[in-house]
Enzyme design. Structure first.
Site, PDB file in Angstrom:
ATOM      1  CG  ASP A  66      -0.097  -0.446   2.488  1.00 43.95           C
ATOM      2  OD1 ASP A  66       0.885  -0.240   2.502  1.00 43.95           O
ATOM      3  OD2 ASP A  66      -0.993  -0.719   3.496  1.00 43.95           O
ATOM      4  CG  ASN A 134      -9.130  -0.953  11.746  1.00 47.72           C
ATOM      5  OD1 ASN A 134      -7.996  -1.685  11.464  1.00 47.72           O
ATOM      6  ND2 ASN A 134      -9.518   0.047  11.144  1.00 47.72           N
ATOM      7  CG  HIS A 136      -6.010  -1.881   8.711  1.00 50.00           C
ATOM      8  ND1 HIS A 136      -5.945  -0.445   8.850  1.00 50.00           N
ATOM      9  CD2 HIS A 136      -4.425  -2.054   8.906  1.00 50.00           C
ATOM     10  CE1 HIS A 136      -4.899   0.045   9.399  1.00 50.00           C
ATOM     11  NE2 HIS A 136      -3.933  -0.795   9.122  1.00 50.00           N
ATOM     12  CD  GLU A 141      -8.800   1.256   7.627  1.00 50.02           C
ATOM     13  OE1 GLU A 141      -8.750   0.783   8.242  1.00 50.02           O
ATOM     14  OE2 GLU A 141      -8.285   2.556   7.758  1.00 50.02           O
TER      15      GLU A 141
HETATM   16  C1  GLP Z   1      -0.555   0.570   8.602  1.00 51.42           C
HETATM   17  C2  GLP Z   1      -0.202  -0.224   7.634  1.00 51.42           C
HETATM   18  C3  GLP Z   1      -0.243  -1.608   7.573  1.00 51.42           C
HETATM   19  C4  GLP Z   1       0.247  -2.198   8.908  1.00 51.42           C
HETATM   20  C5  GLP Z   1      -0.485  -1.424  10.040  1.00 51.42           C
HETATM   21  C6  GLP Z   1       0.161  -1.714  11.345  1.00 51.42           C
HETATM   22  O1  GLP Z   1      -1.864   1.260   8.821  1.00 51.42           O
HETATM   23  N1  GLP Z   1      -1.114   0.154   6.481  1.00 51.42           N
HETATM   24  O2  GLP Z   1       0.035  -2.486   6.498  1.00 51.42           O
HETATM   25  O3  GLP Z   1       0.109  -3.562   9.333  1.00 51.42           O
HETATM   26  O4  GLP Z   1      -0.153   0.086   9.982  1.00 51.42           O
HETATM   27  O5  GLP Z   1       1.321  -0.939  11.686  1.00 51.42           O
HETATM   28  P1  GLP Z   1       2.369  -1.435  12.931  1.00 51.42           P
HETATM   29  O6  GLP Z   1       2.926  -2.449  12.390  1.00 51.42           O
HETATM   30  O7  GLP Z   1       3.231  -0.180  13.093  1.00 51.42           O
HETATM   31  O8  GLP Z   1       1.697  -1.708  14.202  1.00 51.42           O
END
Ligand code: GLP
Length: 239
Positions: A66, A134, A136, A141
């Site tokens: 993404d 959440n 995702h 989402e």
């Molecule tokens: C972002 C990314 C996700 C990632 C998530 C969790 O929103 N788009 O791909 O998995 O954050 O982030 P973290 O690993 O910092 O908890």
């Protein structure tokens, strides 16, 4: 789904060894990478192994999950920038074979073309995932249809709040992003999701032990034949 529970350090080392084994067998594998704080330990370990010549990414191609809409690759909060700094510049990969969805000049059609490019490259062998608070995956989402391909999404308030720690203020956090869809992710032949920390414990329980539902996007992994989930003791504490 196969579940592994260990310390963050041992998880980074174990998952890195999965890449060593995969690339020994298939040096030109197509890899799906993820951003966020979760994969940083793994990326550091891959960089270390590469410096020691125990793994090579010379013939690998990559597709990231993404990107924020409106940020180009030079913006220090873009996911392109993140990947370059935290992994690509530290391994022997050909940067021309690394793809991150473009955050600029992207419309629904150009977004969906990402799926075609993945397909033309032969499909993703191993997709790495983190987990949003959440549920995702990528930026899919809650409520995203399981049939979705790469698309533009409006970020939820909770995701923008969660990610604001990387920006100067909430106003600077982009409102939209472009992300592989659930179907794009599920098309990968193998998936590894990593979740670390107490903050993920609730959603980890939901996606592993709850119903398979678009309301908890990661729950779709229950339907994947080769999905592996690596959790640290805190993230696994409610299972
Ligand atoms: C972002 C990314 C996700 C990632 C998530 C969790 O929103 N788009 O791909 O998995 O954050 O982030 P973290 O690993 O910092 O908890």
């Amino acid at each position: 789904m196969k579940i592994f529970v260990d310390t963050p350090e041992k998880i980074a080392a174990a998952v890195a060894q999965e890449y060593v084994a995969l690339l020994a067998e298939k040096p030109d594998a197509v890899l799906g990478f993820a951003t966020g704080s979760t994969p940083l330990g793994l990326y550091a370990e891959l960089a270390r192994l590469c410096a020691e010549k125990r793994i090579s990414f010379r013939d690998v191609s990559t597709f990231n999950l993404d990107e924020y809409l409106g940020l180009d690759g030079t913006h220090d909060q873009s996911y392109r920038y993140f990947m370059n700094k935290n992994l690509f510049e530290k391994i022997d990969i050909d940067i021309a074979r690394t793809r991150v969805p473009s955050g600029v000049n992207t419309d629904p059609e150009t977004a969906a073309r990402y799926d075609k490019d993945i397909e033309s490259a032969g499909g993703i062998e191993l997709q790495l995932l983190g987990l949003g608070n959440n549920g995702h995956i990528g930026f899919n989402e809650p409520g995203t249809p399981f049939g979705s391909v790469t698309h533009i999404v409006e970020l939820t308030d909770s995701t923008r709040q969660a990610n604001k720690r990387f920006f100067n203020s909430i106003d600077e956090v982009p409102t939209h992003s472009v992300t592989m869809g659930i179907k794009t992710v599920m098309n990968a032949r193998r998936i590894i999701l990593i979740a670390l920390g107490k903050g993920k414990a609730d959603i980890v329980k939901k996606f592993i032990q709850g119903d398979v539902t678009p309301e908890v996007p990661a729950s779709v992994l229950q339907l994947h034949p080769f999905a592996e989930v690596y959790l640290d003791f805190e993230a696994a504490s409610l299972l």
